[in-house]
Design a protein around this motif. Structure first.
Motif: not given
Length: 86
Positions: A63-86
């Motif tokens: 977000v920029d200095a005015d709170g407007e969205l500049v960039a957005y992307r999903r980087v990871h999905r996982y089941p709740r409770g999974r510890v760590g990343r694959d």
């Protein structure tokens, strides 16, 4: 200059609006170049019963200095409770 807490609120608002899903938490923040912020938001991507079977996702936003969205992307999905990343 926008505070970190306000930037986090705005990032959550943007992710919620774009995905139509409930934000679970803000799991990371850092200053971006200039006066903006990079905010990492965890979202309940798929709600299941019981809650322990939910699928969560992590979104990186900027977000920029005015709170407007500049960039957005999903980087990871996982089941709740999974510890760590694959």
């Amino acid at each position: 200059m926008m505070s970190a807490s306000r930037a986090a609120e705005r990032a959550v608002e943007h992710v919620t609006a774009l995905t139509g899903r409930r934000a679970e938490s803000v799991v990371g923040m850092e200053r971006a170049d200039g006066d903006g912020w990079r905010v990492t938001v965890e979202v309940v991507e798929t709600h299941r019963i019981p809650d322990s079977a939910d699928i969560l996702a992590v979104y990186d936003t900027e977000v920029d200095a005015d709170g407007e969205l500049v960039a957005y992307r999903r980087v990871h999905r996982y089941p709740r409770g999974r510890v760590g990343r694959d």
